[in-house]
Design a protein around this motif. Structure first.
Motif, PDB file in Angstrom:
ATOM      1  N   LEU A 152     -22.966  -2.312 -12.161  1.00 33.17           N
ATOM      2  CA  LEU A 152     -21.993  -1.808 -13.138  1.00 33.17           C
ATOM      3  C   LEU A 152     -22.249  -2.403 -14.518  1.00 33.17           C
ATOM      4  N   LYS A 153     -22.550  -3.696 -14.566  1.00 32.62           N
ATOM      5  CA  LYS A 153     -22.858  -4.345 -15.849  1.00 32.62           C
ATOM      6  C   LYS A 153     -24.104  -3.738 -16.486  1.00 32.62           C
ATOM      7  N   GLU A 154     -25.148  -3.552 -15.671  1.00 29.51           N
ATOM      8  CA  GLU A 154     -26.404  -2.975 -16.174  1.00 29.51           C
ATOM      9  C   GLU A 154     -26.172  -1.601 -16.780  1.00 29.51           C
ATOM     10  N   LYS A 155     -25.299  -0.821 -16.155  1.00 34.50           N
ATOM     11  CA  LYS A 155     -25.035   0.543 -16.607  1.00 34.50           C
ATOM     12  C   LYS A 155     -23.887   0.610 -17.624  1.00 34.50           C
ATOM     13  N   ALA A 156     -23.322  -0.541 -17.967  1.00 36.18           N
ATOM     14  CA  ALA A 156     -22.198  -0.628 -18.917  1.00 36.18           C
ATOM     15  C   ALA A 156     -21.050   0.303 -18.515  1.00 36.18           C
ATOM     16  N   ILE A 157     -20.716   0.257 -17.210  1.00 36.62           N
ATOM     17  CA  ILE A 157     -19.624   1.066 -16.679  1.00 36.62           C
ATOM     18  C   ILE A 157     -18.416   0.161 -16.476  1.00 36.62           C
ATOM     19  N   ASP A 158     -17.292   0.579 -17.034  1.00 32.14           N
ATOM     20  CA  ASP A 158     -16.066  -0.213 -16.931  1.00 32.14           C
ATOM     21  C   ASP A 158     -15.067   0.530 -16.040  1.00 32.14           C
ATOM     22  N   ILE A 159     -15.072   0.188 -14.762  1.00 28.55           N
ATOM     23  CA  ILE A 159     -14.170   0.775 -13.770  1.00 28.55           C
ATOM     24  C   ILE A 159     -13.513  -0.394 -13.046  1.00 28.55           C
ATOM     25  N   PRO A 160     -12.210  -0.333 -12.803  1.00 29.31           N
ATOM     26  CA  PRO A 160     -11.588  -1.398 -12.007  1.00 29.31           C
ATOM     27  C   PRO A 160     -12.318  -1.574 -10.679  1.00 29.31           C
ATOM     28  N   PHE A 161     -12.572  -2.825 -10.323  1.00 26.35           N
ATOM     29  CA  PHE A 161     -13.397  -3.166  -9.161  1.00 26.35           C
ATOM     30  C   PHE A 161     -12.646  -4.192  -8.318  1.00 26.35           C
ATOM     31  N   ILE A 162     -12.339  -3.825  -7.094  1.00 27.26           N
ATOM     32  CA  ILE A 162     -11.620  -4.715  -6.184  1.00 27.26           C
ATOM     33  C   ILE A 162     -12.518  -5.008  -4.987  1.00 27.26           C
ATOM     34  N   ILE A 163     -12.648  -6.279  -4.666  1.00 33.12           N
ATOM     35  CA  ILE A 163     -13.406  -6.681  -3.493  1.00 33.12           C
ATOM     36  C   ILE A 163     -12.437  -6.839  -2.324  1.00 33.12           C
ATOM     37  N   VAL A 164     -12.794  -6.228  -1.204  1.00 40.50           N
ATOM     38  CA  VAL A 164     -12.037  -6.363   0.034  1.00 40.50           C
ATOM     39  C   VAL A 164     -12.997  -6.938   1.064  1.00 40.50           C
ATOM     40  N   SER A 165     -12.610  -8.051   1.656  1.00 47.86           N
ATOM     41  CA  SER A 165     -13.537  -8.703   2.573  1.00 47.86           C
ATOM     42  C   SER A 165     -12.813  -9.293   3.767  1.00 47.86           C
ATOM     43  N   GLY A 166     -13.525  -9.340   4.881  1.00 47.23           N
ATOM     44  CA  GLY A 166     -12.986  -9.965   6.075  1.00 47.23           C
ATOM     45  C   GLY A 166     -13.155 -11.469   6.052  1.00 47.23           C
ATOM     46  N   ALA A 167     -14.140 -11.941   5.337  1.00 43.10           N
ATOM     47  CA  ALA A 167     -14.429 -13.379   5.310  1.00 43.10           C
ATOM     48  C   ALA A 167     -14.891 -13.778   3.924  1.00 43.10           C
ATOM     49  N   ILE A 168     -13.942 -14.184   3.102  1.00 46.10           N
ATOM     50  CA  ILE A 168     -14.297 -14.618   1.759  1.00 46.10           C
ATOM     51  C   ILE A 168     -13.540 -15.915   1.483  1.00 46.10           C
ATOM     52  N   GLY A 169     -14.285 -16.938   1.156  1.00 47.25           N
ATOM     53  CA  GLY A 169     -13.671 -18.211   0.835  1.00 47.25           C
ATOM     54  C   GLY A 169     -13.238 -18.231  -0.622  1.00 47.25           C
ATOM     55  N   GLU A 170     -12.447 -19.237  -0.962  1.00 49.43           N
ATOM     56  CA  GLU A 170     -11.935 -19.347  -2.329  1.00 49.43           C
ATOM     57  C   GLU A 170     -13.068 -19.457  -3.340  1.00 49.43           C
ATOM     58  N   ASP A 171     -14.131 -20.192  -2.999  1.00 53.35           N
ATOM     59  CA  ASP A 171     -15.256 -20.342  -3.924  1.00 53.35           C
ATOM     60  C   ASP A 171     -15.937 -19.002  -4.190  1.00 53.35           C
ATOM     61  N   ILE A 172     -16.082 -18.184  -3.169  1.00 53.66           N
ATOM     62  CA  ILE A 172     -16.699 -16.864  -3.344  1.00 53.66           C
ATOM     63  C   ILE A 172     -15.777 -15.949  -4.137  1.00 53.66           C
ATOM     64  N   ALA A 173     -14.485 -16.035  -3.869  1.00 54.74           N
ATOM     65  CA  ALA A 173     -13.518 -15.222  -4.610  1.00 54.74           C
ATOM     66  C   ALA A 173     -13.567 -15.552  -6.098  1.00 54.74           C
ATOM     67  N   VAL A 174     -13.631 -16.825  -6.429  1.00 60.31           N
ATOM     68  CA  VAL A 174     -13.717 -17.245  -7.829  1.00 60.31           C
ATOM     69  C   VAL A 174     -15.008 -16.731  -8.447  1.00 60.31           C
ATOM     70  N   GLU A 175     -16.104 -16.835  -7.714  1.00 50.21           N
ATOM     71  CA  GLU A 175     -17.391 -16.335  -8.209  1.00 50.21           C
ATOM     72  C   GLU A 175     -17.320 -14.828  -8.476  1.00 50.21           C
ATOM     73  N   ALA A 176     -16.684 -14.094  -7.579  1.00 44.33           N
ATOM     74  CA  ALA A 176     -16.551 -12.644  -7.743  1.00 44.33           C
ATOM     75  C   ALA A 176     -15.710 -12.306  -8.977  1.00 44.33           C
ATOM     76  N   MET A 177     -14.641 -13.029  -9.184  1.00 40.93           N
ATOM     77  CA  MET A 177     -13.780 -12.787 -10.355  1.00 40.93           C
ATOM     78  C   MET A 177     -14.552 -13.106 -11.645  1.00 40.93           C
ATOM     79  N   ARG A 178     -15.317 -14.169 -11.639  1.00 43.26           N
ATOM     80  CA  ARG A 178     -16.133 -14.512 -12.815  1.00 43.26           C
ATOM     81  C   ARG A 178     -17.194 -13.452 -13.082  1.00 43.26           C
ATOM     82  N   ALA A 179     -17.674 -12.814 -12.011  1.00 41.57           N
ATOM     83  CA  ALA A 179     -18.705 -11.781 -12.149  1.00 41.57           C
ATOM     84  C   ALA A 179     -18.121 -10.453 -12.628  1.00 41.57           C
ATOM     85  N   GLY A 180     -16.793 -10.342 -12.641  1.00 39.37           N
ATOM     86  CA  GLY A 180     -16.184  -9.120 -13.163  1.00 39.37           C
ATOM     87  C   GLY A 180     -15.255  -8.386 -12.231  1.00 39.37           C
ATOM     88  N   ALA A 181     -15.083  -8.863 -10.995  1.00 38.05           N
ATOM     89  CA  ALA A 181     -14.135  -8.217 -10.091  1.00 38.05           C
ATOM     90  C   ALA A 181     -12.724  -8.376 -10.648  1.00 38.05           C
TER      91      ALA A 181
END
Length: 117
Positions: free
Chosen positions: A69-98
């Protein structure tokens, strides 16, 4: 409310559960499910209201999807849904743009997150 969803998910069963949760909440989702880079790039040629992505799949992941999405400069709301995501991964995902992350065992948070976005 009608909503067009691009769903990045390798499990058809999980996709069905997600869509059922949205319908139960009164939304009218139409969606396309993709599970790899090529399918995602092709699907991004269309308009989507929101993208919901699994974090981890056998050959792809949510962070890779965010990078596309960043490469294509597309701005769409992005929500991650996961069965196994730790707090550190969640923070990383939010920093990446989720915009949010939801655990699959707590899908009740999904509709409020979509409405907020």
């Amino acid at each position: 409310m009608s909503i067009d969803i691009l769903l990045i998910e390798d499990s058809e069963d999980d996709a069905i559960l997600l869509i059922m949760e949205l319908k139960r909440a009164g939304l009218k989702p139409s969606y396309k499910r993709v599970d790899n880079r090529d399918e995602l790039c092709k699907a991004l040629e269309q308009h989507w209201d929101i993208i919901i992505s699994d974090y981890s799949m056998p050959h792809f992941n949510g962070l890779s999807a965010l990078e596309i999405l960043k490469e294509k400069a597309i701005d769409i709301p992005f929500i991650i849904v996961s069965g196994a995501i730790g707090e550190d991964i969640a923070v990383e995902a939010m920093r990446a743009g989720a915009h949010d992350y939801i655990l699959k065992h707590n899908l009740k948070r999904l509709v409020p997150a979509i409405e907020r976005e």
